[in-house]
Scaffold this motif. Structure first.
Motif, short mmCIF file in Angstrom:
data_model
loop_
_atom_site.label_atom_id
_atom_site.label_comp_id
_atom_site.label_asym_id
_atom_site.label_seq_id
_atom_site.Cartn_x
_atom_site.Cartn_y
_atom_site.Cartn_z
N GLN A 161 0.86 -1.16 0.00
CA GLN A 161 -0.19 0.12 -0.09
C GLN A 161 1.00 1.25 -0.01
N PRO A 162 0.39 2.41 -0.46
CA PRO A 162 1.37 3.51 -0.56
C PRO A 162 1.57 4.24 0.72
N PHE A 163 0.64 3.66 1.79
CA PHE A 163 1.02 4.34 3.11
C PHE A 163 1.73 3.33 3.82
N GLY A 164 2.38 2.30 3.47
CA GLY A 164 3.75 1.75 3.98
C GLY A 164 3.30 0.24 4.48
N VAL A 165 1.98 -0.05 4.33
CA VAL A 165 1.69 -1.56 4.78
C VAL A 165 1.48 -2.46 3.58
N ARG A 166 2.14 -3.56 3.68
CA ARG A 166 1.67 -4.62 2.70
C ARG A 166 0.59 -5.41 3.33
N ASP A 167 -0.57 -5.63 2.54
CA ASP A 167 -1.76 -6.33 3.17
C ASP A 167 -2.32 -7.12 1.66
N CYS A 168 -3.19 -8.01 2.36
CA CYS A 168 -4.20 -8.44 1.61
C CYS A 168 -5.52 -8.65 2.00
N GLY A 179 -19.60 -11.91 4.68
CA GLY A 179 -19.40 -10.92 3.83
C GLY A 179 -18.68 -9.87 4.72
N ASN A 180 -17.91 -10.11 5.87
CA ASN A 180 -17.13 -9.16 6.73
C ASN A 180 -15.88 -9.05 6.07
N LEU A 181 -15.19 -7.99 5.86
CA LEU A 181 -13.81 -7.63 5.22
C LEU A 181 -12.79 -8.06 6.29
N ILE A 182 -12.00 -8.73 5.92
CA ILE A 182 -10.71 -9.39 6.72
C ILE A 182 -9.71 -9.03 5.84
N ARG A 183 -8.92 -7.91 6.40
CA ARG A 183 -7.94 -7.32 5.85
C ARG A 183 -6.66 -8.18 6.67
N ILE A 184 -5.64 -8.55 6.34
CA ILE A 184 -4.46 -9.12 6.99
C ILE A 184 -3.13 -8.44 6.52
N ASN A 185 -2.46 -7.61 7.34
CA ASN A 185 -1.13 -6.81 7.24
C ASN A 185 -0.20 -7.74 7.62
#
Length: 136
Positions: A113-120, A127-133
């Motif tokens: 991500q442009p704000f410095g985090v690598r995530d998926c 339907g819940n959004l699960i982001r993983i950093n």
């Protein structure tokens, strides 16, 4: 004084599919599985972190909600915009591959991500959004 985040709550309208996602896909352990009538509250969490849990709960069971509000919750869940959580992984790529191989809905492959985090990101069966950093 020390505070920890002990529990987060996510709606789950199909307990068995949610168990497959959190237990089988993410490798979380099941800590509680409580039934009441045809409803279930399932508490899951990462092994080795007994103080941190996610409670998967039936959506719209709050007695203070009316039918229209329950319908709104159901519609927002169907759109995947009602609830979410951010997890951290020591090996993001391995976690992504394991969860994707389980058949989970991929929202975003691992990305810097442009704000410095690598995530998926994934959507769980409700339907819940699960982001993983990626943990550093």
């Amino acid at each position: 004084m020390s505070l920890v985040i002990q529990s987060a709550f996510l709606p789950a309208d199909d307990p068995e599919r949610s168990l497959a996602f959190y237990r089988d896909g993410l490798g979380f352990e099941v800590r509680l599985d409580v039934g009441y009538g045809d409803m279930r509250w399932i508490t899951v969490g990462p092994p080795g972190q007994p103080q941190t849990s996610i409670v998967l709960h039936p959506p719209g069971v709050d007695p203070g909600l009316n039918d229209q509000e329950r319908q709104t919750i159901a519609e927002m869940m169907a759109k995947g915009c009602y609830a979410g959580i951010i997890l951290g992984a020591t090996d993001l790529q391995e976690t992504y591959e394991k969860l994707a191989a389980s058949g989970a809905e991929v929202v975003q492959e691992p990305f810097d991500q442009p704000f410095g985090v690598r995530d998926c990101a994934f959507r769980d069966p409700a339907g819940n959004l699960i982001r993983i950093n990626q943990l550093t």
